[in-house]
Design a protein around this motif. Structure first.
Motif, mmCIF file in Angstrom:
data_model
loop_
_atom_site.group_PDB
_atom_site.id
_atom_site.type_symbol
_atom_site.label_atom_id
_atom_site.label_comp_id
_atom_site.label_asym_id
_atom_site.label_seq_id
_atom_site.Cartn_x
_atom_site.Cartn_y
_atom_site.Cartn_z
ATOM 1 N N LYS A 351 13.178 3.578 -8.254
ATOM 2 C CA LYS A 351 13.726 4.408 -7.177
ATOM 3 C C LYS A 351 13.665 3.702 -5.823
ATOM 4 C CE LYS A 351 12.987 8.967 -5.054
ATOM 5 N NZ LYS A 351 14.369 9.476 -5.038
ATOM 6 N N HIS A 352 12.614 2.907 -5.623
ATOM 7 C CA HIS A 352 12.396 2.288 -4.305
ATOM 8 C C HIS A 352 12.757 0.800 -4.303
ATOM 9 C CE1 HIS A 352 10.225 5.741 -2.497
ATOM 10 N NE2 HIS A 352 10.002 6.023 -3.767
ATOM 11 N N ARG A 353 13.501 0.371 -5.309
ATOM 12 C CA ARG A 353 13.739 -1.068 -5.477
ATOM 13 C C ARG A 353 14.282 -1.731 -4.217
ATOM 14 N NH1 ARG A 353 15.955 -2.358 -11.200
ATOM 15 N NH2 ARG A 353 13.841 -1.722 -11.735
ATOM 16 N N ASN A 354 15.140 -1.026 -3.476
ATOM 17 C CA ASN A 354 15.742 -1.628 -2.278
ATOM 18 C C ASN A 354 14.757 -1.803 -1.134
ATOM 19 O OD1 ASN A 354 18.171 -1.701 -3.554
ATOM 20 N ND2 ASN A 354 18.790 0.329 -2.782
ATOM 21 N N GLU A 355 13.673 -1.077 -1.152
ATOM 22 C CA GLU A 355 12.738 -1.164 -0.024
ATOM 23 C C GLU A 355 11.372 -1.693 -0.447
ATOM 24 O OE1 GLU A 355 13.303 3.217 0.327
ATOM 25 O OE2 GLU A 355 11.117 3.244 0.388
ATOM 26 N N THR A 413 0.514 -2.915 -11.470
ATOM 27 C CA THR A 413 0.991 -4.171 -12.072
ATOM 28 C C THR A 413 2.521 -4.187 -12.130
ATOM 29 O OG1 THR A 413 0.790 -3.238 -14.292
ATOM 30 C CG2 THR A 413 -1.067 -4.529 -13.497
ATOM 31 N N VAL A 414 3.118 -3.006 -12.202
ATOM 32 C CA VAL A 414 4.583 -2.902 -12.239
ATOM 33 C C VAL A 414 5.183 -3.518 -10.964
ATOM 34 C CG1 VAL A 414 6.502 -1.252 -12.232
ATOM 35 C CG2 VAL A 414 4.526 -0.861 -13.718
ATOM 36 N N LEU A 415 4.529 -3.304 -9.823
ATOM 37 C CA LEU A 415 5.020 -3.855 -8.556
ATOM 38 C C LEU A 415 4.510 -5.274 -8.324
ATOM 39 C CD1 LEU A 415 4.732 -0.411 -7.141
ATOM 40 C CD2 LEU A 415 6.729 -1.790 -6.568
ATOM 41 N N ILE A 416 3.293 -5.533 -8.770
ATOM 42 C CA ILE A 416 2.731 -6.880 -8.604
ATOM 43 C C ILE A 416 3.578 -7.902 -9.360
ATOM 44 C CG2 ILE A 416 0.728 -8.313 -9.269
ATOM 45 C CD1 ILE A 416 -1.027 -5.942 -8.257
ATOM 46 N N GLN A 417 4.101 -7.492 -10.520
ATOM 47 C CA GLN A 417 4.989 -8.385 -11.288
ATOM 48 C C GLN A 417 6.243 -8.747 -10.510
ATOM 49 O OE1 GLN A 417 5.549 -6.118 -14.853
ATOM 50 N NE2 GLN A 417 3.531 -6.681 -15.647
ATOM 51 N N LYS A 418 6.584 -7.951 -9.491
ATOM 52 C CA LYS A 418 7.768 -8.239 -8.678
ATOM 53 C C LYS A 418 7.424 -9.133 -7.487
ATOM 54 C CE LYS A 418 10.325 -5.439 -11.102
ATOM 55 N NZ LYS A 418 11.538 -5.784 -11.821
ATOM 56 N N GLY A 419 6.171 -9.588 -7.434
ATOM 57 C CA GLY A 419 5.804 -10.526 -6.375
ATOM 58 C C GLY A 419 5.053 -9.908 -5.212
#
Ligand SMILES: *[C@@H]1O[C@H](CO)[C@@H](O)[C@H](O)[C@H]1NC(C)=O
Ligand SMILES: *[C@@H]1O[C@H](CO)[C@@H](O)[C@H](O)[C@H]1NC(C)=O
Ligand SMILES: [Zn+2]
Length: 475
Positions: A351-355, A413-419
């Motif tokens: 949902k928040h991918r753009n921000e 970890t879901v967000l950490i995997q995105k850097g």
């Protein structure tokens, strides 16, 4: 906690030089951190750190984390994904936060799994009659109403199972009896056991609870079927009963078990909860603290993850009360449906991918709120050096240790995997897996004073990261 890869590299090097006392080198010394003037800026937060610790440990917030957590888990008890009680507990947390004058609270709908345990019974019928405590694993299907009665095959590992001819497994119940090394390593026997046993023709599978210690308490948890393989009922049994069956099995005696399990499975709508303390200078920039509000359906979910939920609830509350507004926004997230596969976290990321590039740092406490020791940190060497410098301010609460981890926390970890750099609470949680996912996860695991230390530490670290002039660098 769900499936945290427990690969933690302790970077503390203990150097013993002849007769000198043991000296523990800090992360900064070990990695020759040089963050320039930022070190002086960070050091200047020592007064704020002291104020926050005083407010929580000796001041008006003393024992409040424990008292509020106790009120919450005593009122709602277990809060399984998809249940009505979980939604009521979310409403309660929103009300509790509003009462603190915090206005920026939103919830975001998430479709979540709703698996409901029905009756469960396991009896050894040969070589003697004995009831065995069991807990079905998440998403397990039911047995036929009359149950399944079958002989048992006991294995230590998937390799051992693979070597047994299929005809010796067909129509039987497989019991996995792996040696507990670490949660991350051993949990595969819970999460994949049913699928691998079904592949060999088994009619049900059992797993020795994924735990180092037990008082005859089975530990439940999530498991995943392989869509290409027949689904079979699956459950955990206690270490004591796994040992009993193993001993009889090793004596080459025939063991017959009768299992009856029932459950239902559908989906429901739940909510992630986002609470913002808006930043003064860069309100669109985020530092996130979090815990998950759902729990397993046994015990009270006080440790997993009531403690993490309440230290993350407390952070914006305390900063608001102390009139400490950081430059960036501090967001506290109560994740939903963590236990069935980080469902809330995946929904948030999407949902928040753009921000999500505005997230400066993300924290989660989901491995206990025992005495704090420091942080388990994912990020670049520079990111870790900045965090290590901040941890130097926490000597008075003995929480200065930085542990390198590539996947700290569970949801995050879901967000950490995105850097995105992030951290979980490193704490004295040696007993965490004694209670994890059992009837024993109650308020009795929590300690008033240790919770205060966690709350103070968590709040102050988040405040500093949200307020300093430098961003935490990304990968
Ligand atoms: C399992 O045990 C129950 C009694 O507890 C019995 O009614 C049932 O027939 C048994 N199931 C099988 C498949 O033998
Ligand atoms: C402080 O933390 C270290 C590990 O980080 C631990 O070994 C030690 O026992 C702790 N000391 C106290 C007084 O709790
Ligand atoms: Zn958890």
């Amino acid at each position: 906690m769900f499936v945290v890869v427990w690969k933690v590299f302790v970077l503390l090097i203990i150097s013993q030089v002849h007769s000198e006392p043991m000296k523990i080198k800090s992360y900064s010394e070990q990695n020759s951190c040089d963050i320039g003037k930022l070190a002086d800026e960070i050091a200047s937060y020592d007064k704020v750190v002291k104020d926050i610790i005083d407010y929580v440990v000796r001041g008006p917030f003393k024992w409040k984390t424990y008292d509020e957590l106790a009120k919450f888990v005593d009122l709602f008890g277990a809060r399984p994904s998809g249940s009505k009680v979980l939604e009521e507990s979310i409403d309660y947390m929103i009300k509790l936060t509003r009462e603190e004058g915090i206005e920026h609270i939103v919830t975001e709908d998430v479709e979540v799994p709703h698996w409901v345990r029905g009756t469960e019974k396991l009896t050894m019928v040969q070589p003697r009659i004995k009831d065995i405590a069991l807990l079905g694993l998440g998403r397990s299907i039911s047995t036929p109403p009359n149950g399944i009665s079958a002989e048992v095959v006991v294995v230590h590992s998937f390799d051992e199972l693979a070597k047994i001819p299929n005809k010796e497994v067909e129509g039987k119940i497989v019991l996995y009896d792996p040696k507990f090394t670490s949660y991350g390593e051993t949990v595969i026997y819970r999460s994949q056991g049913a699928a691998k046993a079904a592949e060999k023709g088994a009619v049900a599978s059992l797993v020795r609870s994924i735990a180092p210690f037990s008082i005859n308490t089975p530990h439940t948890g999530s498991q995943n079927y392989d869509e290409k393989v027949k689904k079979i009922p699956t459950a955990a049994i206690s270490l004591e009963d796994a040992d009993l069956i193993r001993r009889i099995y090793n004596r080459k005696e025939k063991i017959v078990l009768n299992i009856t399990m029932s459950s239902t499975y559908d989906t429901k709508v739940s909510r992630n909860t986002l609470i913002d303390l808006k930043g003064t200078n860069y309100p669109e920039q985020l530092v996130i603290v979090s815990g998950h509000i759902d729990s397993w359906d046994v015990g009270q979910g006080a440790m997993d993850d009531g403690g993490g939920l309440f230290v993350s609830w407390a952070a914006p509350v305390i900063l608001k009360r102390l009139n400490l507004r950081p430059k960036r926004t501090l967001r506290s997230i109560f994740w939903t449906a963590e236990e069935l596969g980080l469902v809330g976290a995946y929904a948030y990321e999407e949902k928040h991918r753009n921000e999500n590039n505005k997230i400066n740092f993300i924290m989660e406490s989901d491995e206990g709120t025992f005495a704090p020791r420091g942080l388990e940190v994912a990020g670049t060497p520079k990111a870790r050096c900045i965090v290590a410098e901040i941890l130097k301010l926490f000597e008075s609460v003995n929480a200065t240790t930085l542990v390198e981890s590539n996947s700290p926390g569970s949801d995050i970890t879901v967000l950490i995997q995105k850097g995105i750099p992030g951290a979980s609470l490193h704490n004295a949680n040696e007993r965490y897996f004694w209670f994890h996912h059992t009837e024993g996860d109650t308020m009795n695991v929590e300690d008033r004073d240790e919770l205060d230390l966690c709350t103070a530490f968590w709040t102050a670290v988040a405040y500093i990261i949200a307020d300093i002039s430098a961003d935490i660098p990304r990968y």
